[in-house]
Design a protein around this motif. Structure first.
Motif, mmCIF file in Angstrom:
data_model
loop_
_atom_site.group_PDB
_atom_site.id
_atom_site.type_symbol
_atom_site.label_atom_id
_atom_site.label_comp_id
_atom_site.label_asym_id
_atom_site.label_seq_id
_atom_site.Cartn_x
_atom_site.Cartn_y
_atom_site.Cartn_z
ATOM 1 N N GLU A 74 0.822 -1.213 0.000
ATOM 2 C CA GLU A 74 0.000 0.000 0.000
ATOM 3 C C GLU A 74 0.853 1.260 0.000
ATOM 4 O OE1 GLU A 74 -2.448 -0.427 3.458
ATOM 5 O OE2 GLU A 74 -3.206 -2.365 2.807
ATOM 6 N N THR A 75 2.044 1.170 0.563
ATOM 7 C CA THR A 75 2.889 2.358 0.688
ATOM 8 C C THR A 75 4.030 2.397 -0.328
ATOM 9 O OG1 THR A 75 4.226 1.265 2.378
ATOM 10 C CG2 THR A 75 2.389 2.625 3.150
ATOM 11 N N TRP A 76 4.065 1.461 -1.266
ATOM 12 C CA TRP A 76 5.124 1.448 -2.274
ATOM 13 C C TRP A 76 5.128 2.726 -3.102
ATOM 14 C CZ3 TRP A 76 5.142 -4.182 -4.537
ATOM 15 C CH2 TRP A 76 5.811 -5.018 -3.636
ATOM 16 N N LYS A 77 3.969 3.257 -3.409
ATOM 17 C CA LYS A 77 3.905 4.482 -4.209
ATOM 18 C C LYS A 77 4.598 5.631 -3.473
ATOM 19 C CE LYS A 77 0.711 6.670 -7.306
ATOM 20 N NZ LYS A 77 -0.631 6.701 -7.823
ATOM 21 N N GLN A 78 4.348 5.737 -2.175
ATOM 22 C CA GLN A 78 5.022 6.765 -1.378
ATOM 23 C C GLN A 78 6.521 6.507 -1.325
ATOM 24 O OE1 GLN A 78 2.923 6.189 2.269
ATOM 25 N NE2 GLN A 78 1.357 7.719 1.794
ATOM 26 N N ARG A 79 6.902 5.249 -1.183
ATOM 27 C CA ARG A 79 8.318 4.882 -1.155
ATOM 28 C C ARG A 79 8.993 5.275 -2.457
ATOM 29 N NH1 ARG A 79 9.856 -1.098 -2.370
ATOM 30 N NH2 ARG A 79 9.192 -0.225 -4.333
ATOM 31 N N THR A 81 8.063 7.532 -4.628
ATOM 32 C CA THR A 81 8.119 8.993 -4.727
ATOM 33 C C THR A 81 9.293 9.538 -3.936
ATOM 34 O OG1 THR A 81 5.725 9.116 -5.039
ATOM 35 C CG2 THR A 81 6.825 11.122 -4.307
ATOM 36 N N LYS A 82 9.519 9.017 -2.751
ATOM 37 C CA LYS A 82 10.631 9.468 -1.920
ATOM 38 C C LYS A 82 11.975 9.092 -2.554
ATOM 39 C CE LYS A 82 12.644 11.127 1.756
ATOM 40 N NZ LYS A 82 12.672 12.536 2.056
ATOM 41 N N ILE A 83 12.093 7.884 -3.075
ATOM 42 C CA ILE A 83 13.332 7.453 -3.711
ATOM 43 C C ILE A 83 13.678 8.379 -4.876
ATOM 44 C CG2 ILE A 83 14.371 5.625 -5.139
ATOM 45 C CD1 ILE A 83 13.050 3.601 -3.240
ATOM 46 N N LYS A 84 12.671 8.788 -5.630
ATOM 47 C CA LYS A 84 12.906 9.662 -6.777
ATOM 48 C C LYS A 84 13.509 11.001 -6.369
ATOM 49 C CE LYS A 84 9.224 7.737 -9.601
ATOM 50 N NZ LYS A 84 7.944 8.032 -10.271
ATOM 51 N N THR A 85 13.288 11.433 -5.146
ATOM 52 C CA THR A 85 13.856 12.716 -4.710
ATOM 53 C C THR A 85 15.375 12.651 -4.612
ATOM 54 O OG1 THR A 85 13.684 12.269 -2.327
ATOM 55 C CG2 THR A 85 11.771 13.300 -3.399
ATOM 56 N N PHE A 86 15.933 11.442 -4.538
ATOM 57 C CA PHE A 86 17.377 11.271 -4.450
ATOM 58 C C PHE A 86 18.037 11.110 -5.826
ATOM 59 C CE2 PHE A 86 15.748 9.197 -0.480
ATOM 60 C CZ PHE A 86 16.157 10.188 0.393
ATOM 61 N N LEU A 87 17.225 11.042 -6.880
ATOM 62 C CA LEU A 87 17.722 10.729 -8.215
ATOM 63 C C LEU A 87 17.785 11.956 -9.127
ATOM 64 C CD1 LEU A 87 15.596 7.487 -8.854
ATOM 65 C CD2 LEU A 87 17.891 7.646 -7.877
ATOM 66 N N THR A 88 18.609 11.848 -10.167
ATOM 67 C CA THR A 88 18.633 12.869 -11.207
ATOM 68 C C THR A 88 17.445 12.631 -12.142
ATOM 69 O OG1 THR A 88 19.943 11.535 -12.756
ATOM 70 C CG2 THR A 88 21.172 12.916 -11.169
ATOM 71 N N GLU A 89 17.175 13.589 -13.021
ATOM 72 C CA GLU A 89 16.054 13.433 -13.957
ATOM 73 C C GLU A 89 16.217 12.184 -14.823
ATOM 74 O OE1 GLU A 89 14.878 16.914 -16.185
ATOM 75 O OE2 GLU A 89 15.538 18.199 -14.551
ATOM 76 N N GLU A 90 17.425 11.957 -15.311
ATOM 77 C CA GLU A 90 17.688 10.788 -16.140
ATOM 78 C C GLU A 90 17.464 9.497 -15.350
ATOM 79 O OE1 GLU A 90 21.573 8.761 -18.117
ATOM 80 O OE2 GLU A 90 21.281 10.898 -18.549
ATOM 81 N N GLN A 91 17.899 9.480 -14.108
ATOM 82 C CA GLN A 91 17.711 8.294 -13.268
ATOM 83 C C GLN A 91 16.237 8.059 -12.966
ATOM 84 O OE1 GLN A 91 20.379 9.602 -10.181
ATOM 85 N NE2 GLN A 91 21.937 8.085 -10.751
ATOM 86 N N VAL A 92 15.468 9.129 -12.812
ATOM 87 C CA VAL A 92 14.029 8.988 -12.554
ATOM 88 C C VAL A 92 13.355 8.308 -13.743
ATOM 89 C CG1 VAL A 92 11.844 10.246 -12.277
ATOM 90 C CG2 VAL A 92 13.844 10.898 -10.922
ATOM 91 N N ILE A 93 13.750 8.687 -14.952
ATOM 92 C CA ILE A 93 13.178 8.072 -16.150
ATOM 93 C C ILE A 93 13.497 6.580 -16.173
ATOM 94 C CG2 ILE A 93 13.336 7.999 -18.683
ATOM 95 C CD1 ILE A 93 13.829 11.093 -18.509
ATOM 96 N N LYS A 94 14.736 6.228 -15.881
ATOM 97 C CA LYS A 94 15.132 4.814 -15.833
ATOM 98 C C LYS A 94 14.390 4.080 -14.717
ATOM 99 C CE LYS A 94 19.830 5.381 -17.623
ATOM 100 N NZ LYS A 94 21.256 5.265 -17.268
ATOM 101 N N TYR A 95 14.277 4.737 -13.561
ATOM 102 C CA TYR A 95 13.587 4.129 -12.419
ATOM 103 C C TYR A 95 12.129 3.838 -12.774
ATOM 104 C CZ TYR A 95 12.025 3.422 -7.603
ATOM 105 O OH TYR A 95 11.500 2.894 -6.447
ATOM 106 N N ASP A 96 11.468 4.814 -13.406
ATOM 107 C CA ASP A 96 10.076 4.613 -13.816
ATOM 108 C C ASP A 96 9.953 3.446 -14.794
ATOM 109 O OD1 ASP A 96 9.040 6.642 -12.233
ATOM 110 O OD2 ASP A 96 9.135 8.151 -13.824
ATOM 111 N N SER A 97 10.923 3.349 -15.697
ATOM 112 C CA SER A 97 10.922 2.250 -16.656
ATOM 113 C C SER A 97 11.092 0.904 -15.948
ATOM 114 C CB SER A 97 12.046 2.457 -17.674
ATOM 115 O OG SER A 97 12.110 1.376 -18.563
#
Length: 112
Positions: A74-79, A81-97
């Motif tokens: 249930e809280t993975w979405k929040q997790r 979102t928080k992890i993405k705050t530590f990433l660069t824009e390029e890393q966020v795209i890879k993470y989402d993928s």
């Protein structure tokens, strides 16, 4: 661009296979082990800097310790979102993928 996408898919599949193999032992791991494994996977897939690894590890450790196992999904979405705050824009795209690929794999397993 195709190379980056292919690399992301290959990495996601490798991670998924590794997760499937380790899934049976998951309940026996300490929060520290779980956080370390997740950070190692992300470090490989996203080419994380040491400071990013440390930040994500510390956050995941708190997440693992404070969140009851039955409520984690249930809280993975929040997790995430928080992890993405530590990433660069390029890393966020890879993470989402990676996350999308992982979700697709879970959905395929449910229908099999």
């Amino acid at each position: 661009m195709k190379t980056v996408f292919a690399l992301a898919i290959t990495t996601a599949l490798s991670i998924s296979i590794g997760q499937a193999q380790q899934r049976g032992n998951r309940q026996h791991r300490s929060p520290e082990e779980q956080a370390k494994i997740k950070v190692e996977r992300l470090a490989t897939a996203l080419n994380l800097q040491d400071s990013q690894k440390d930040s994500i590890y510390n956050y995941l450790l708190i997440f693992q310790k404070e969140t009851k196992p039955e409520n984690r999904r249930e809280t993975w979405k929040q997790r995430d979102t928080k992890i993405k705050t530590f990433l660069t824009e390029e890393q966020v795209i890879k993470y989402d993928s990676l996350q999308k690929s992982s979700q697709n794999n879970r959905n395929r397993k449910k229908t099999d």
